[in-house]
Design a protein around this motif. Structure first.
Motif, PDB file in Angstrom:
ATOM      1  N   UNK A  88       0.850  -1.185   0.000  1.00  0.00           N
ATOM      2  CA  UNK A  88       0.000   0.000   0.000  1.00  0.00           C
ATOM      3  C   UNK A  88       0.889   1.240   0.000  1.00  0.00           C
ATOM      4  N   UNK A  89       0.448   2.249  -0.747  1.00  0.00           N
ATOM      5  CA  UNK A  89       1.255   3.459  -0.883  1.00  0.00           C
ATOM      6  C   UNK A  89       0.618   4.603  -0.103  1.00  0.00           C
ATOM      7  N   UNK A 112       8.685  25.664   3.990  1.00  0.00           N
ATOM      8  CA  UNK A 112       9.189  24.528   3.207  1.00  0.00           C
ATOM      9  C   UNK A 112       8.346  23.280   3.428  1.00  0.00           C
ATOM     10  N   UNK A 113       8.321  22.454   2.391  1.00  0.00           N
ATOM     11  CA  UNK A 113       7.575  21.203   2.454  1.00  0.00           C
ATOM     12  C   UNK A 113       8.498  20.068   2.012  1.00  0.00           C
ATOM     13  N   UNK A 114       8.498  18.998   2.788  1.00  0.00           N
ATOM     14  CA  UNK A 114       9.233  17.785   2.398  1.00  0.00           C
ATOM     15  C   UNK A 114       8.253  16.630   2.521  1.00  0.00           C
ATOM     16  N   UNK A 115       8.005  15.947   1.399  1.00  0.00           N
ATOM     17  CA  UNK A 115       7.086  14.804   1.410  1.00  0.00           C
ATOM     18  C   UNK A 115       7.843  13.543   1.059  1.00  0.00           C
ATOM     19  N   UNK A 116       7.373  12.425   1.594  1.00  0.00           N
ATOM     20  CA  UNK A 116       7.879  11.137   1.133  1.00  0.00           C
ATOM     21  C   UNK A 116       6.698  10.307   0.632  1.00  0.00           C
ATOM     22  N   UNK A 117       6.964   9.518  -0.411  1.00  0.00           N
ATOM     23  CA  UNK A 117       5.997   8.525  -0.894  1.00  0.00           C
ATOM     24  C   UNK A 117       6.487   7.179  -0.380  1.00  0.00           C
ATOM     25  N   UNK A 118       5.634   6.514   0.405  1.00  0.00           N
ATOM     26  CA  UNK A 118       6.018   5.230   0.987  1.00  0.00           C
ATOM     27  C   UNK A 118       5.215   4.118   0.335  1.00  0.00           C
ATOM     28  N   UNK A 119       5.888   3.013   0.070  1.00  0.00           N
ATOM     29  CA  UNK A 119       5.219   1.802  -0.420  1.00  0.00           C
ATOM     30  C   UNK A 119       5.534   0.715   0.603  1.00  0.00           C
TER      31      UNK A 119
END
Ligand SMILES: CC(C)(COP(=O)(O)OP(=O)(O)OC[C@H]1O[C@@H](n2cnc3c(N)ncnc32)[C@H](O)[C@@H]1OP(=O)(O)O)[C@@H](O)C(=O)NCCC(=O)NCCS
Length: 167
Positions: free
Chosen positions: A6-7, A58-65
């Motif tokens: 799941x992402x 500032x924005x820092x995003x991560x996409x997790x799988x």
């Protein structure tokens, strides 16, 4: 059959640093999609990352799988203009995560009243340009022989923008 992990898109925290840099390093090593090229100065980037996490602009995003970090997005707002960059590791391209990262970015930009998103993309990066166009970005100009690559070549960059406030 193996189920797709799941992402999820979420804000990056201090504990995401190494995985975040691993994504940047992996994409930089391809040498054809982003500005960074190997060797990556991880120490300088780590310092920059730490400052960004503490900054409201500032924005820092991560996409997790599942438990893996497979993509990142970084953005910075200045006078209502949000500039950003994003990347996914190769195995997770073409599977919708780029759009999810962009949607989260657009939510953040709107929530703070920013009037515009802007980015630079290499002219040969047709996948990225297609994604941005799908979200309404338009090419606004071309920076000619602009960025020096480690090979010595000078590459053009396309400036793309999305105006959020057309009123
Ligand atoms: C640019 C990027 C973030 C786009 O995210 P994404 O989730 O792959 O986006 P999409 O799934 O919407 O795919 C974008 C386009 O690439 C195409 N594509 C499909 N499979 C692909 C694959 N395996 N690899 C690359 N592109 C693919 C899609 O068909 C789509 O094109 P279309 O709109 O003409 O159909 C991602 O490809 C990436 O990380 N690339 C390397 C880093 C990079 O270029 N960053 C942007 C720098 S400006």
């Amino acid at each position: 059959v193996t189920a797709e992990p799941s992402t999820r898109i979420r804000r990056a925290g201090p504990g995401d640093l190494e995985a975040y840099l691993d994504v940047v390093e992996a994409v930089a090593s391809e040498r054809r999609w982003i500005g960074y090229e190997p060797p990556l100065d991880r120490e300088a980037l780590a310092e920059r990352y730490g400052r960004a996490l503490g900054a409201d602009t500032e924005l820092r995003l991560v996409a997790a799988a599942g438990t893996a970090t497979v993509g990142i997005l970084n953005a910075e707002e200045y006078k209502g203009i949000v500039s950003f960059g994003m990347m996914l590791v190769p195995a997770w391209r073409g599977r919708g995560l780029g759009g999810k990262l962009l949607e989260e970015l657009m939510r953040w930009a709107r929530s703070r009243g920013a009037h515009k998103l802007t980015l630079q993309v290499w002219p040969h990066n047709t996948a990225a340009i297609a994604l941005y166009e799908r979200y309404g970005f338009v090419a606004e100009g071309r920076l000619r022989r602009h960025w020096r690559r480690k090979s010595g070549e000078l590459w053009d960059a396309v400036v793309m923008g999305l105006v959020l406030d057309d009123g």
